[in-house]
Design a protein around this motif. Structure first.
Motif, PDB file in Angstrom:
ATOM      1  N   ASP B 103       1.052  -0.645  -0.104  1.00 38.20           N
ATOM      2  CA  ASP B 103       0.382   0.316   0.106  1.00 38.20           C
ATOM      3  C   ASP B 103       0.609   1.069   0.057  1.00 38.20           C
ATOM      4  O   ASP B 103       0.441   2.163   0.035  1.00 38.20           O
ATOM      5  CB  ASP B 103      -1.036   0.270   1.642  1.00 38.20           C
ATOM      6  CG  ASP B 103      -2.112  -1.378   1.313  1.00 38.20           C
ATOM      7  OD1 ASP B 103      -2.406  -1.815   0.236  1.00 38.20           O
ATOM      8  OD2 ASP B 103      -1.782  -1.708   2.248  1.00 38.20           O
ATOM      9  N   LYS B 104       1.825   0.732   0.650  1.00 35.60           N
ATOM     10  CA  LYS B 104       3.165   2.224   0.588  1.00 35.60           C
ATOM     11  C   LYS B 104       2.404   3.272   0.747  1.00 35.60           C
ATOM     12  O   LYS B 104       2.909   4.480   0.617  1.00 35.60           O
ATOM     13  CB  LYS B 104       3.327   2.581  -0.997  1.00 35.60           C
ATOM     14  CG  LYS B 104       4.524   1.622  -2.001  1.00 35.60           C
ATOM     15  CD  LYS B 104       4.714   1.864  -2.588  1.00 35.60           C
ATOM     16  CE  LYS B 104       5.550   0.892  -3.831  1.00 35.60           C
ATOM     17  NZ  LYS B 104       5.897  -0.832  -3.515  1.00 35.60           N
ATOM     18  N   VAL B 105       2.087   3.539   2.434  1.00 34.48           N
ATOM     19  CA  VAL B 105       1.343   4.496   2.932  1.00 34.48           C
ATOM     20  C   VAL B 105       2.970   5.377   3.258  1.00 34.48           C
ATOM     21  O   VAL B 105       3.831   4.248   3.486  1.00 34.48           O
ATOM     22  CB  VAL B 105       0.727   3.746   4.246  1.00 34.48           C
ATOM     23  CG1 VAL B 105      -0.452   3.076   3.657  1.00 34.48           C
ATOM     24  CG2 VAL B 105       1.468   3.048   5.218  1.00 34.48           C
ATOM     25  N   CYS B 106       3.012   6.178   3.845  1.00 35.16           N
ATOM     26  CA  CYS B 106       3.415   6.998   4.794  1.00 35.16           C
ATOM     27  C   CYS B 106       4.127   7.225   6.433  1.00 35.16           C
ATOM     28  O   CYS B 106       4.940   7.627   6.893  1.00 35.16           O
ATOM     29  CB  CYS B 106       4.015   8.329   4.514  1.00 35.16           C
ATOM     30  SG  CYS B 106       1.774   9.447   5.241  1.00 35.16           S
ATOM     31  N   VAL B 107       3.096   6.861   7.188  1.00 36.12           N
ATOM     32  CA  VAL B 107       2.755   6.452   8.224  1.00 36.12           C
ATOM     33  C   VAL B 107       1.885   5.727   8.441  1.00 36.12           C
ATOM     34  O   VAL B 107       1.225   4.983   8.017  1.00 36.12           O
ATOM     35  CB  VAL B 107       2.571   7.531   9.078  1.00 36.12           C
ATOM     36  CG1 VAL B 107       1.111   8.375   8.743  1.00 36.12           C
ATOM     37  CG2 VAL B 107       2.692   7.691  10.386  1.00 36.12           C
ATOM     38  N   ILE B 108       2.127   4.763  10.359  1.00 36.36           N
ATOM     39  CA  ILE B 108       1.172   3.912   9.873  1.00 36.36           C
ATOM     40  C   ILE B 108       0.643   4.450  11.383  1.00 36.36           C
ATOM     41  O   ILE B 108       1.606   4.170  12.514  1.00 36.36           O
ATOM     42  CB  ILE B 108       2.054   2.147  10.000  1.00 36.36           C
ATOM     43  CG1 ILE B 108       2.065   1.726   8.970  1.00 36.36           C
ATOM     44  CG2 ILE B 108       0.861   1.129  11.096  1.00 36.36           C
ATOM     45  CD1 ILE B 108       3.342   1.006   9.226  1.00 36.36           C
ATOM     46  N   ILE B 109      -0.437   3.566  11.787  1.00 42.02           N
ATOM     47  CA  ILE B 109      -0.965   3.605  13.673  1.00 42.02           C
ATOM     48  C   ILE B 109      -1.847   2.947  13.868  1.00 42.02           C
ATOM     49  O   ILE B 109      -2.376   2.044  12.789  1.00 42.02           O
ATOM     50  CB  ILE B 109      -2.444   4.978  13.280  1.00 42.02           C
ATOM     51  CG1 ILE B 109      -2.003   6.455  12.448  1.00 42.02           C
ATOM     52  CG2 ILE B 109      -3.509   4.709  14.208  1.00 42.02           C
ATOM     53  CD1 ILE B 109      -3.696   7.092  12.199  1.00 42.02           C
ATOM     54  N   GLY B 110      -1.477   2.242  14.652  1.00 43.36           N
ATOM     55  CA  GLY B 110      -1.688   1.248  15.803  1.00 43.36           C
ATOM     56  C   GLY B 110      -0.241   0.428  15.624  1.00 43.36           C
ATOM     57  O   GLY B 110       0.684   1.183  15.245  1.00 43.36           O
ATOM     58  N   PRO B 111      -0.444  -1.159  16.334  1.00 39.06           N
ATOM     59  CA  PRO B 111      -1.753  -1.516  16.746  1.00 39.06           C
ATOM     60  C   PRO B 111      -2.484  -1.560  17.884  1.00 39.06           C
ATOM     61  O   PRO B 111      -1.828  -0.620  18.520  1.00 39.06           O
ATOM     62  CB  PRO B 111      -0.826  -3.648  16.292  1.00 39.06           C
ATOM     63  CG  PRO B 111       0.522  -3.283  16.018  1.00 39.06           C
ATOM     64  CD  PRO B 111       1.182  -1.556  15.909  1.00 39.06           C
ATOM     65  N   SER B 112      -3.178  -1.845  18.157  1.00 37.47           N
ATOM     66  CA  SER B 112      -3.933  -1.696  19.232  1.00 37.47           C
ATOM     67  C   SER B 112      -3.429  -2.397  20.943  1.00 37.47           C
ATOM     68  O   SER B 112      -3.437  -1.900  22.158  1.00 37.47           O
ATOM     69  CB  SER B 112      -4.864  -2.337  19.234  1.00 37.47           C
ATOM     70  OG  SER B 112      -6.177  -2.283  18.031  1.00 37.47           O
ATOM     71  N   LEU B 113      -2.688  -3.167  20.630  1.00 39.08           N
ATOM     72  CA  LEU B 113      -1.785  -4.235  21.153  1.00 39.08           C
ATOM     73  C   LEU B 113      -0.567  -3.932  21.930  1.00 39.08           C
ATOM     74  O   LEU B 113       0.158  -4.252  20.938  1.00 39.08           O
ATOM     75  CB  LEU B 113      -2.577  -5.554  21.924  1.00 39.08           C
ATOM     76  CG  LEU B 113      -4.519  -6.334  21.645  1.00 39.08           C
ATOM     77  CD1 LEU B 113      -3.985  -7.589  21.182  1.00 39.08           C
ATOM     78  CD2 LEU B 113      -4.067  -6.005  23.022  1.00 39.08           C
ATOM     79  N   SER B 114       0.006  -4.436  23.073  1.00 39.44           N
ATOM     80  CA  SER B 114       0.928  -3.430  23.507  1.00 39.44           C
ATOM     81  C   SER B 114       1.951  -4.921  23.150  1.00 39.44           C
ATOM     82  O   SER B 114       3.090  -4.754  22.191  1.00 39.44           O
ATOM     83  CB  SER B 114       1.598  -4.444  24.730  1.00 39.44           C
ATOM     84  OG  SER B 114       0.853  -2.509  25.276  1.00 39.44           O
ATOM     85  N   GLY B 115       1.373  -6.357  22.656  1.00 43.28           N
ATOM     86  CA  GLY B 115       2.740  -7.467  22.309  1.00 43.28           C
ATOM     87  C   GLY B 115       2.484  -7.421  21.088  1.00 43.28           C
ATOM     88  O   GLY B 115       3.247  -8.082  20.817  1.00 43.28           O
ATOM     89  N   LEU B 116       1.225  -6.644  20.464  1.00 43.26           N
ATOM     90  CA  LEU B 116       1.444  -6.531  18.501  1.00 43.26           C
ATOM     91  C   LEU B 116       2.577  -5.569  18.514  1.00 43.26           C
ATOM     92  O   LEU B 116       3.067  -5.063  17.533  1.00 43.26           O
ATOM     93  CB  LEU B 116       0.133  -6.555  18.241  1.00 43.26           C
ATOM     94  CG  LEU B 116      -0.994  -8.067  18.542  1.00 43.26           C
ATOM     95  CD1 LEU B 116      -1.825  -8.382  17.283  1.00 43.26           C
ATOM     96  CD2 LEU B 116      -0.119  -9.175  18.444  1.00 43.26           C
ATOM     97  N   SER B 117       2.203  -4.612  19.310  1.00 42.93           N
ATOM     98  CA  SER B 117       3.304  -3.584  18.439  1.00 42.93           C
ATOM     99  C   SER B 117       4.349  -3.370  18.770  1.00 42.93           C
ATOM    100  O   SER B 117       5.323  -3.481  17.912  1.00 42.93           O
ATOM    101  CB  SER B 117       2.815  -2.086  19.419  1.00 42.93           C
ATOM    102  OG  SER B 117       1.199  -1.869  19.508  1.00 42.93           O
ATOM    103  N   LEU B 118       4.822  -4.371  20.369  1.00 40.58           N
ATOM    104  CA  LEU B 118       6.328  -4.988  20.322  1.00 40.58           C
ATOM    105  C   LEU B 118       6.891  -5.631  19.146  1.00 40.58           C
ATOM    106  O   LEU B 118       8.205  -5.520  18.588  1.00 40.58           O
ATOM    107  CB  LEU B 118       6.769  -5.710  21.467  1.00 40.58           C
ATOM    108  CG  LEU B 118       6.338  -5.322  22.899  1.00 40.58           C
ATOM    109  CD1 LEU B 118       6.461  -5.664  24.474  1.00 40.58           C
ATOM    110  CD2 LEU B 118       7.204  -3.647  23.076  1.00 40.58           C
ATOM    111  N   ALA B 119       5.709  -6.571  18.385  1.00 40.54           N
ATOM    112  CA  ALA B 119       6.137  -7.207  17.582  1.00 40.54           C
ATOM    113  C   ALA B 119       6.653  -6.338  16.219  1.00 40.54           C
ATOM    114  O   ALA B 119       6.904  -7.220  15.419  1.00 40.54           O
ATOM    115  CB  ALA B 119       5.311  -8.608  17.389  1.00 40.54           C
ATOM    116  N   VAL B 120       6.010  -5.482  15.844  1.00 36.45           N
ATOM    117  CA  VAL B 120       6.003  -4.633  15.155  1.00 36.45           C
ATOM    118  C   VAL B 120       6.843  -3.991  14.608  1.00 36.45           C
ATOM    119  O   VAL B 120       7.552  -3.161  13.632  1.00 36.45           O
ATOM    120  CB  VAL B 120       4.649  -4.198  13.809  1.00 36.45           C
ATOM    121  CG1 VAL B 120       4.456  -5.410  13.561  1.00 36.45           C
ATOM    122  CG2 VAL B 120       4.310  -3.618  14.957  1.00 36.45           C
ATOM    123  N   VAL B 121       8.018  -3.444  15.751  1.00 35.87           N
ATOM    124  CA  VAL B 121       9.080  -1.916  16.535  1.00 35.87           C
ATOM    125  C   VAL B 121      10.074  -2.566  14.927  1.00 35.87           C
ATOM    126  O   VAL B 121      10.235  -1.812  14.321  1.00 35.87           O
ATOM    127  CB  VAL B 121       9.326  -2.119  17.681  1.00 35.87           C
ATOM    128  CG1 VAL B 121       9.910  -1.163  17.279  1.00 35.87           C
ATOM    129  CG2 VAL B 121       7.807  -1.532  17.683  1.00 35.87           C
TER     130      VAL B 121
END
Lengths: 300, 396
Positions: B103-121
């Protein structure tokens, strides 16, 4: 503030344990009813409990129907779901084996849970207790009136089921199917019909469990799975297929959880219950009240 | 042999169809991409954390509509690409990758959960794309917990658990409470709150006499509370979300323990919980963001205006009570809106803009970001409230 003595604390743990245990016992009885006739574990049993709670909320809170009428109505609705489960998921199976039936019930449990999520959403729901919220105090321990209803309904279920299985033709036919389905069909018992009856019966018992526990613990769409696990543990502990085993198993697990949480560590309370279950199964694989001979000829 | 051929033919047909479809659809996609600013979002819209993701998605869509109705951002429409991770870390990682590469977005909002956020850092860091998480854990933005070094590309809008704990402890200290019991649910939220409660207690001179736990689907906490009653602390802090926090309050009332003050975590911040507690929640304290209590904020409160605006717009659009969790998405997307307005869809510039954003008045606090703080909030982002006659009231 007033001090609470150890004796009162112990009494409190016991009361709490018996209340929770009664619910586990009801779920376990539901498991047994179907297991006895089909030898399959109905993994949608917890969903019956959840539906019982949520349908009751609909009748009692949304439509504001008094308990006397909404309770039988709810049981009727959930029993219908149980009958549909048998007609739509179990009976169409061409070569019914235990494993296939188990998998069908797992699928059904997902379906019911998903449907409940769509109908009620994901929030928990509350049900007003049957007789007020004012707790009673006995020797320093507090009893909610609803806890007495829970225990009372378990007793009623046990009495009614005992009469049903011992005194009626249909109950005896169900027991015959449990002992030997082939021989039962030879003497003219319609085994498929008996399976239907067992699903209806276990749905009704599950619904009752859900109805009485909701005022204590609220109910939401995905509560069923946990109750099913606890109920199944109770079943295995007491011995698969044994009604008195289911009750004893349920109460023991409830008591261990409550006493374990209060006296040792609340973080490990589930561990204590499952540890006891494992030990019992190592020593006596058929469960506390299960008979070894019967468990040997069982397929599952 | 014959069967293989059929499969081959089928595959060939399928490929042709896909190719044709792509050719037909491609130009349309391109024209849109050139026009609109693309912002990605990953929320747990369904599944176990849907109570977070659902209001977040609704809020984001509402903001998108508002922005585009006003003519977009500097003439560009805002195009939100929202994926549902279902509370599953694999799906979340896939969604983030899809947002970056396809999708080539310029900024991402989310995820909602801490565990998932840590995984995508690591994903955000690797692809150098700004990510504004809507989850609470301070670990999300902290690269090195010892030095407090922040991840370069990662931000978050919700207050950290430590801020809620500090708000509670400050309130306790003010009221002379020093001996407490804590209860927590054995989920990520409960474990994180418990850790902070234990860590910060010595700093405020607070002794924890009991540390009780229960499962997220437990039906009754009478046993834990009975044990606490026996130890007679001055207050109880309960850290959980979902139905268990209501059951705890009910059991607390049934056991007649109201002389032990009950504090709940910020997870209690919904009027639904007060209603579900059926009168038992009277006198319960909890730290809440301004977003939860817009109506009762004094008029001179800096966040009064934004929170009231959000509350009215959300209620008008969705006709359901506002959930404060949606406010985290509001904060994240509004910041992105400001950044896009100022610097356009350039990833590095957006990052720099966010890092230096000061005095941003959001739903959950006034944000002051800095290279050393990618959350931008302090414990003042929480207001202590108490349940009074079935509603929140500001606690003194």
């Amino acid at each position: 503030m007033e001090e609470i003595t150890l004796a009162s604390q112990l009494l409190q743990y016991t009361i709490t344990g018996i209340t929770i245990g009664s619910i586990y016992a009801m779920v376990a009885i539901g498991f047994n009813t179907i297991y006895n006739v089909t030898e399959a574990i109905n993994f949608a049993q917890g969903e019956f409990v959840m539906l019982g709670g949520l349908v009751m909320v609909f009748f009692r809170v949304t439509l504001n129907i008094p308990v006397v009428f909404s309770l039988p109505l709810t049981i009727l609705v959930v029993t219908t779901v149980g009958i549909l489960l048998d007609r739509l998921a179990i009976r169409p199976i061409r070569k019914p084996s235990v494993l296939v039936m188990v998998i069908a019930t797992i699928g059904a449990s997902f379906l019911i849970r998903g449907a409940a999520m769509f109908i009620w959403g994901k929030n928990p729901f509350d049900l007003p207790p049957f007789s007020g919220r004012n707790p009673m105090t006995f020797w320093g321990a507090v009893v909610q009136p609803q806890a007495l209803w829970v225990i009372g309904f378990l007793v009623v279920v046990v009495i009614v089921l005992t009469l049903f299985f011992d005194r009626t033709i249909m109950g005896k036919a169900l027991r015959a199917c449990a002992v030997n389905p082939n021989a039962s069909s030879l003497v003219g018992i319609n085994v498929k019909y008996m399976i239907l009856v067992s699903f209806a019966l276990s749905a009704a018992i599950g619904a009752l469990g859900g109805i009485v526990i909701t005022p204590i613990s609220l109910m939401e769409y995905d509560r069923g799975a946990m109750l099913a696990v606890k109920g199944f543990s109770a079943c295995a502990l007491g011995g698969m297929g044994s009604f008195s085993g289911a009750i004893i198993g349920g109460l023991i697990i409830g008591l261990i959880e409550s006493l374990g949480a209060g006296l040792i560590s609340s973080g490990y309370k589930d561990v204590f219950a499952l540890l006891v279950l494992l030990v019992v199964l190592f020593v006596k694989p058929s469960g506390l009240l299960g008979s070894v001979e019967v468990s040997k000829i069982r397929k599952f | 042999m014959k069967r293989k051929q059929t499969i081959g033919k089928g595959a060939a047909c399928l490929i042709t169809v896909v190719l044709v479809a792509t050719l037909i659809l491609m130009p349309v996609g391109r024209v849109q991409a050139a026009k609109a600013y693309k912002v990605g979002a990953v929320f747990s819209v369904t599944g176990r954390a849907s109570f977070l993701g659902d209001p977040e998605k609704k809020t984001a869509l509402m903001l998108q509509e508002e922005i585009n109705q006003k003519g977009g951002i500097n003439g560009h429409l805002l195009e939100l690409v929202i994926y549902d991770d279902e509370g599953d870390s694999t799906k979340c990682a896939l969604a983030v990758r899809k947002l970056i590469t396809r999708d080539k977005v310029c900024v991402i909002i989310g995820p909602s959960l801490s565990g998932l956020s840590l995984a995508v850092v690591p994903e955000a860091e690797k692809h150098e794309i700004p990510l504004i998480s809507c989850a609470a854990s301070y670990k999300i933005v902290t690269k090195n917990p010892d030095t407090g070094e922040q991840w370069k590309w990662v931000f978050k809008t919700p207050q950290s658990d430590s801020m809620a704990v500090e708000a509670i402890y400050t309130h306790m200290k003010k009221h002379g409470i020093s001996k407490i019991a804590i209860m927590s649910v054995t989920s990520g939220f409960g474990a994180s709150g418990r850790g902070e409660l234990l860590r910060l207690a010595p700093k405020y001179g607070i002794t924890i006499v009991a540390d009780e736990k229960y499962g997220p689907k437990d039906t009754d906490m009478t046993a834990q509370l009975t044990k606490i009653k026996g130890l007679a602390p001055q207050a109880i802090v309960n850290w959980s979300i979902g139905p268990t926090q209501v059951v705890v309050v009910r059991n607390w009332k049934e056991l007649d323990m109201t002389n032990i003050t009950m504090y709940q975590s910020h997870g209690f911040g919904s009027r639904k919980n007060i209603k579900l507690a059926a009168g038992a929640a009277e006198g319960v304290y909890c730290p809440l963001g301004a977003c939860n209590i817009a109506e009762i904020l004094p008029d001179n409160h800096p966040q009064k205006q934004v929170t009231m605006g959000y509350l009215k717009a959300y209620k008008a659009k969705y006709n359901e009570p506002l959930s404060s969790f949606g406010g985290h998405a509001w904060d994240a997307l509004s910041m992105v809106h400001k950044a896009l307005e100022a610097v356009g869809p350039n990833k590095a510039k957006i990052r720099d803009y966010l890092e230096n954003l000061k005095g941003f008045v959001g739903q959950h606090g006034v944000f002051n970001f800095s290279p050393k703080d990618h959350n931008g909030l302090t414990k003042e982002a929480f207001q202590m409230v108490v349940v009074k006659s079935g509603d929140w009231a500001i606690a003194d």
